[in-house]
Design a protein around this motif. Structure first.
Motif, PDB file in Angstrom:
ATOM      1  N   ILE A   1      -1.805  -1.986   2.175  1.00 33.39           N
ATOM      2  CA  ILE A   1      -3.089  -2.151   1.496  1.00 33.39           C
ATOM      3  C   ILE A   1      -3.193  -3.581   0.946  1.00 33.39           C
ATOM      4  O   ILE A   1      -2.205  -4.130   0.462  1.00 33.39           O
ATOM      5  CB  ILE A   1      -3.177  -1.161   0.300  1.00 33.39           C
ATOM      6  CG1 ILE A   1      -3.221   0.278   0.793  1.00 33.39           C
ATOM      7  CG2 ILE A   1      -4.381  -1.460  -0.588  1.00 33.39           C
ATOM      8  CD1 ILE A   1      -4.468   0.632   1.536  1.00 33.39           C
ATOM      9  N   LEU A   2      -4.387  -4.146   1.021  1.00 33.90           N
ATOM     10  CA  LEU A   2      -4.669  -5.402   0.340  1.00 33.90           C
ATOM     11  C   LEU A   2      -5.188  -5.043  -1.047  1.00 33.90           C
ATOM     12  O   LEU A   2      -6.230  -4.393  -1.161  1.00 33.90           O
ATOM     13  CB  LEU A   2      -5.743  -6.192   1.097  1.00 33.90           C
ATOM     14  CG  LEU A   2      -5.427  -6.551   2.554  1.00 33.90           C
ATOM     15  CD1 LEU A   2      -6.661  -7.173   3.207  1.00 33.90           C
ATOM     16  CD2 LEU A   2      -4.247  -7.503   2.618  1.00 33.90           C
ATOM     17  N   ALA A   3      -4.453  -5.421  -2.086  1.00 33.80           N
ATOM     18  CA  ALA A   3      -4.849  -5.046  -3.445  1.00 33.80           C
ATOM     19  C   ALA A   3      -5.243  -6.288  -4.241  1.00 33.80           C
ATOM     20  O   ALA A   3      -4.664  -7.360  -4.058  1.00 33.80           O
ATOM     21  CB  ALA A   3      -3.695  -4.324  -4.146  1.00 33.80           C
ATOM     22  N   ALA A   4      -6.222  -6.110  -5.134  1.00 35.71           N
ATOM     23  CA  ALA A   4      -6.599  -7.186  -6.059  1.00 35.71           C
ATOM     24  C   ALA A   4      -6.936  -6.581  -7.412  1.00 35.71           C
ATOM     25  O   ALA A   4      -7.606  -5.557  -7.496  1.00 35.71           O
ATOM     26  CB  ALA A   4      -7.798  -7.967  -5.517  1.00 35.71           C
ATOM     27  N   ASP A   5      -6.447  -7.237  -8.447  1.00 38.74           N
ATOM     28  CA  ASP A   5      -6.660  -6.790  -9.821  1.00 38.74           C
ATOM     29  C   ASP A   5      -7.405  -7.899 -10.566  1.00 38.74           C
ATOM     30  O   ASP A   5      -6.830  -8.952 -10.863  1.00 38.74           O
ATOM     31  CB  ASP A   5      -5.298  -6.493 -10.470  1.00 38.74           C
ATOM     32  CG  ASP A   5      -5.420  -6.140 -11.938  1.00 38.74           C
ATOM     33  OD1 ASP A   5      -6.521  -5.732 -12.358  1.00 38.74           O
ATOM     34  OD2 ASP A   5      -4.406  -6.278 -12.653  1.00 38.74           O
TER      35      ASP A   5
END
Ligand SMILES: [Zn+2]
Length: 316
Positions: A2-6
């Motif tokens: 998964i490509l995750a961004a916070d």
């Protein structure tokens, strides 16, 4: 994978996440005053760079997960309300954007809920089915897992706004319009005003400090500064009451506390546990209170969990 961004107020944390592990990570300056559409493009470019650096491609990815500092509707998926950060976020169809820009499905949720999913997957709340997480510091955030599921409620607001509950009804209305709102009585946002309104402030060490934040308050309280001690005591009481209210509402087996102030966990955790021991009505209950374990990684790891949950529920 998964490509995750916070998306935080200061930085946007990014990661490639696979089976509860962060394979690679990066960060961008948040530039939270810039439009969300612009920041999304910056995130997409950074993800592509991360993939290239780690010899992966978009074909290796199942989708994207966004952790956002907003109320959200993860089913649409859309942002429900903005609070002055990343303007234009409510106008964006994140699924359409992700499909067009990256060819991938998208999942999004409120940032603390995603962090709780991370702690539940690989951190302090692993193996638990009923957990309350509170983030203390800039504000007071809350997220809940109840019977093994993230609690969302009828309007996706469940627990999220608990920090705005009234705990001192005789106080005037605060920033959110709620009188005696917990967040107004114990958060970085109001700490300087709370300090300056005290009669012992002028002669205190705190008055001479360059910055009035919790780091300063904890340090000066340890040195015996009476004004800092009083402010610290008030914050501990407010946090303890919010934790207790959350325990009464959600009946957790564990309370997880996050946020920058947990650097002083040796003071905070025992104070809150003692409050619960003394003030739980009806019957004594020993609820463990612990510090979050994953720090900045929580909302990246939780992003994968969120994506899988939404993907699986969509397919079911
Ligand atoms: Zn409030």
């Amino acid at each position: 994978m998964i490509l995750a961004a916070d998306f935080g107020g200061t930085t946007i944390k990014l990661g490639l996440v696979c089976e509860g592990r962060i394979l690679a990570r990066s960060r961008l300056n948040a530039c939270a005053n810039r439009p969300m559409a612009e920041r999304l493009e910056a995130v997409a470019c950074e993800w592509e760079l991360l993939l290239k650096t780690n010899r992966c491609t978009l074909q290796n990815c199942a989708g994207i997960a966004l952790s956002l500092p907003f109320l959200t509707d993860p089913q649409l998926p859309r942002v429900l309300g903005e609070f002055g950060k990343f303007p234009g976020a409510t106008n964006i169809d994140f699924a359409a954007w992700s499909h067009a820009r990256l060819g991938l499905p998208a999942a999004l949720e409120n940032d603390l809920r995603v962090a709780l999913l991370g702690e539940w997957t690989a951190g302090a709340a692993r193996g638990k089915s009923n957990v309350v997480m509170l983030a203390l510091g800039t504000g007071i955030g809350c997220a809940v897992i109840s019977n093994g599921r993230l609690l969302r409620g009828a309007n996706n607001r469940a627990a999220t706004l608990l920090g705005h509950s009234t705990i001192a009804h005789e106080y005037p209305a605060g920033r959110c319009g709620n009188p005696g709102c917990a967040e107004d009585l114990a958060s970085t946002a109001t700490l300087a005003n709370l300090a300056r309104s005290r009669s012992d402030f002028a002669g205190s060490q705190l008055a001479g400090a360059g910055k009035i934040d919790y780091e300063t308050i904890f340090a000066l309280a340890a040195q015996g500064d009476a004004c800092s001690e009083a402010l610290l005591l008030q914050s501990l009481k407010v946090w303890a009451v919010v934790v207790q209210n959350a325990v009464l509402a959600f009946d957790p087996e564990l309370v997880v506390l996050g946020g920058g102030v947990l650097r002083s966990r040796d003071i905070i955790l025992p104070a809150i546990e003692e409050h619960l021991r003394q003030h739980m009505p009806s019957f004594p209950l020993q609820i463990p209170v612990t510090a979050a374990a994953l720090g900045d990684d929580a909302a990246l790891i939780g992003g994968e969990t969120l994506f899988n949950q939404i993907h699986i529920s969509t397919c079911a």
